[in-house]
Every structure is written in C-alpha cells, then in structure tokens.
Enzyme design. Structure first.
Site, PDB file in Angstrom:
ATOM      1  CG  ASP A   1      -0.234  -0.152   2.540  1.00 25.80           C
ATOM      2  OD1 ASP A   1       0.730  -0.936   2.621  1.00 25.80           O
ATOM      3  OD2 ASP A   1      -0.639   0.512   3.519  1.00 25.80           O
TER       4      ASP A   1
ATOM      5  CD  GLU B   1       2.916  -1.013   7.773  1.00 26.33           C
ATOM      6  OE1 GLU B   1       2.950  -1.067   9.016  1.00 26.33           O
ATOM      7  OE2 GLU B   1       3.096   0.051   7.146  1.00 26.33           O
ATOM      8  CD  GLU B   2       2.420   3.413   5.673  1.00 26.46           C
ATOM      9  OE1 GLU B   2       2.259   3.852   6.818  1.00 26.46           O
ATOM     10  OE2 GLU B   2       3.521   3.338   5.108  1.00 26.46           O
TER      11      GLU B   2
ATOM     12  CG  HIS C   1       5.282   8.097   6.389  1.00 28.74           C
ATOM     13  ND1 HIS C   1       4.239   7.868   7.259  1.00 28.74           N
ATOM     14  CD2 HIS C   1       5.653   6.871   5.958  1.00 28.74           C
ATOM     15  CE1 HIS C   1       4.014   6.562   7.346  1.00 28.74           C
ATOM     16  NE2 HIS C   1       4.881   5.941   6.568  1.00 28.74           N
TER      17      HIS C   1
HETATM   18 ZN   LIG Z   1       4.973   3.902   6.496  1.00 32.69          ZN
HETATM   19 ZN   LIG Z   2       6.401   1.129   5.604  1.00 31.33          ZN
END
Ligand SMILES: [Zn+2]
Ligand SMILES: [Zn+2]
Length: 404
Positions: free
Chosen positions: A81, A139-140, A366
């Site tokens: 993702d 995952e996020e 990020h």
């Molecule tokens: Zn991340």
């Molecule tokens: Zn990650």
C-alpha cells in the site's frame, strides 16, 4: 550463492521498470487492485508456485514454492500500500494520482519480494523446504497483516518463521540492520468526539463548552506519559488533529480529536490506553459534556525473535561483509503491522539501507520527496534469498541444499 547473485543481476533492470510502474500508480490501504493484479500476473509466469489470491479483503496474495515438499516453511512478506500524501518529487515516474504516493517504499518491498520469488524458483529443487511469498495490503492503515493471518496465510502449509525488511533512509545502500527484541512500537490510533450544549459566546454559563474541555484534555494527556508510566518505558501520546467550530461568537456543539498512542511494551501500551480513557471520562464529567473514544487498528509492538534476527545478521555478514551489518540500533516509535506475524511465529524484520553512496541526507519515510532507491534492490533480494536458504537448511534436511 554465486548462482543467486547472477540470477538476481539478470532481472534487476526488469524489476526497476516494475517498481517505477508501481511508484507511478500508488494505491492506499485495501485499494491495491492494480498493484495486486500486476503482482498476480507476474507470479503466474513463475513456475512451481501454488498461488492464493483474494486474501485480506481482496488484494492480498500468498504464493508457495515447493508447496508439497516435506520440510519447514519460511514466509517472506512485503506490503503493497501507498500513503495519502501528495508527491512533490520531480521523478519521471512520480505519482500520477493526486494525493497518493509511495512515500514508505512499499513499491520497493513488493518489487524485491517478487524478484526473490523469481530467483528462488530457479533453485526450487535445491531448497530443503517451502517458501511462502506473502503480499499484503494495508500496512499503513487497517492492519492488512492481521487480515492475512485471519485468512490463513500462516497455515496450509504451516509457516515456521517469517521475515520482512523495510527500506531505511538513514543508512547507506549495501548495509543492513538486524536487531533482536522490540524494534518498533505498538500503535493505537484514536478518534474522540466531544459533544455538548453549544450557544452564544457571550453567555458561556448557559453552554457546556466542549472546546475548553478538549483543550484541557489535550494538555492533561501529557501527564500520562510523565507521571503515570515508568520514565524508562517509552510512551508517546500525540494529538494530531482538532476540528471544531467556525464562528468567532459561537461555542460549538461538537469537537473531533485524532491522535495516536505509541509504546515499546505491551504493558505500557495497555496502561496508556486505559489512562487516556480515564482522563477523557473525568474531563467529560467535569465539563458536563459527552466524550466518545474509538481506537482503530491497534498494532502490537514488533518484537524480533532473537534467533531469527541473528540468522539475518549472519546471512548479512556472509553476503555483504561484517562491516555492513549493524546489530545494535535504537528502537523506533514508528509502528509496523508485521508485528502481527511476529506474534504468531518466530520472526524478524530487518532494515535495508537506501542512502546513496556519498549522500549525507535522504528524504525520510512519509516525506513527499521520498523514493525507494533502486540500488537497494539487489541487496534486499540477496538477503531474502540467503535468509530463506539458511533458514530451510538449518531447520530441515539440508542434504543436497546449498551452503551459503
Ligand atoms: Zn509507512
Ligand atoms: Zn512502511
């Protein structure tokens, strides 16, 4: 192992194209349809894989090499993702979708796991066991790893150990970090809604002021960390969003807060969550307002199994050189849903350096200018291949297997 290296080098150019395509088409949690479709199509061209798709709400995939072979089963995991971030890079393959980008390098993780499947499939008859390649969504946000486990990814065949890596911008390409114990924090995102009797700003005594209640709550929260939890047990509580009101003379009726609780031990995490609830209820009572708290996708602490982390480090020492492997590195308050795998089977997540040679800085995870470094692809695949080979040959019948 020289054979692995040659097989990896032969596919790197294709893998780079594959990653750039994923990077240009990022998809966020549980919406990884195009990505999952590309991975599935690529896996179908690899001989000897037993493939299950439509896992974890639709986009998760598990593919097992040597599914019918006796011996242990090692799982290698990648996340697919992207994040709801608008990319600010000027890469030729930058995100084509406004407000979404691969700012955590999961395009790189997915590509490297696919490359590992292609390489290990060429050596399937020499592997003394099974390798399960796990491509997870979300995952996020949304605990896609937990959903994969609920959908049975650790069974049929039963998984004995799991490994994953994360691209790491703070160390140079060609290096890895593998540390035992708690490496990433438990993370509990929360949302709070205050509701109360709004009214004219000039007559606050006729209202129940949710803004004053929310403000005091946000301030008091920091006393949890400083006065209720052992200073040697790390905890972070951050409020990251406040939404309320629109006028200069109206006390509003609702106020929403969003934030996250992080901790490096389950005990501190549980205590912090309970105290947030208690502080909230006490504040609500004091101000005669209503407060509702909701926790979403609570991730556990990621605890690397000691033997698995040492196996990774030792493979790294052999493949990359002893000076390229760090086994001491401070834990981070970031969260990671690979922790769900580590809760069930001995597991280790290691970090793979992304910083280009000679660079002193690299955009962090990020960050809207982050990009997974293609030069890290061979290192990550080499490590995954070496780990699978080493795990299977030391936990099963190694006759006829490669030594690394
Ligand atoms: Zn991340
Ligand atoms: Zn990650």
């Amino acid at each position: 192992m020289p054979e692995f290296k040659a097989a990896i080098d032969a596919i790197v150019p294709e893998l780079i194209d594959f990653r750039h395509d994923l990077h240009a088409h990022p998809e966020t949690a549980f919406c990884e349809e195009r990505t999952s479709g590309k991975v599935l199509a690529a896996l179908k061209t690899i001989p000897g894989l037993d493939i299950q798709n439509n896992l974890a709400g639709g986009t998760g995939i598990a593919a097992t090499l040597n599914a019918d072979k006796p011996g242990p089963c090692v799982l290698l995991r990648a996340d697919m993702d992207a994040l709801p971030i608008h990319e600010l890079s000027d890469l030729p393959y930058r995100s084509t979708i406004d407000g979404k980008m691969h700012a955590c390098g999961h395009d790189g993780h997915t590509t490297c796991l696919l490359g590992t499947a292609r390489v290990l499939a060429q050596f399937a008859d020499r592997l003394p066991g099974k390798v399960k390649f796990c491509f997870q969504p979300a995952e996020e946000d949304g605990a896609g790893g937990e959903r994969m486990i609920e959908d049975g990814v650790l069974e049929n065949p039963h998984v004995d150990a799991a490994f994953a890596f994360h691209g790491w911008p703070e160390i140079p390409v060609g290096r890895i970090i593998s540390v035992p114990g708690a490496i990433l924090a438990a993370a509990a995102p929360f949302e709070i809604e205050f509701t109360g009797k709004g009214g004219h700003a000039a007559y606050p005594h006729r209202t129940a002021d949710i803004l004053l209640a929310a403000a005091q709550f946000v301030t008091n929260l920091q006393a949890i960390r400083s006065r209720f939890i052992d200073p040697l047990d790390p905890v972070v509580i951050s409020v990251c969003a406040v939404h309320a009101g629109h006028a200069t003379n109206v006390i509003p009726e609702t106020c929403q807060l969003k934030g996250t609780i992080r901790a490096l031990s389950e005990q501190a995490h549980t205590t912090a969550k309970q105290l947030v609830q208690r502080f909230l209820m006490n504040t609500a009572t004091s101000f005669d307002v209503r407060a509702d708290l909701r926790f979403a996708s609570d991730y556990p602490v990621l605890i690397n199994d000691e033997a698995c982390a040492e196996l990774v480090a030792d493979v790294g020492r052999q493949l990359l050189g002893a000076d390229k492997v760090k086994t001491k590195y401070p834990p981070s308050m970031g969260g990671e849903d690979f922790a769900f795998f580590a809760r069930h089977v001995p597991s280790a997540m290691f970090r793979v350096g992304l910083q280009p040679a000679g660079a002193f800085e690299y955009p962090g995870l990020h960050n809207p200018r982050f990009n997974f470094n293609d030069d890290a692809i061979p290192t990550a695949i080499q490590m995954f291949c070496g780990i699978a080979q080493r795990y299977l040959s030391t936990h099963g019948d190694a006759s006829g297997a490669y030594e690394i």
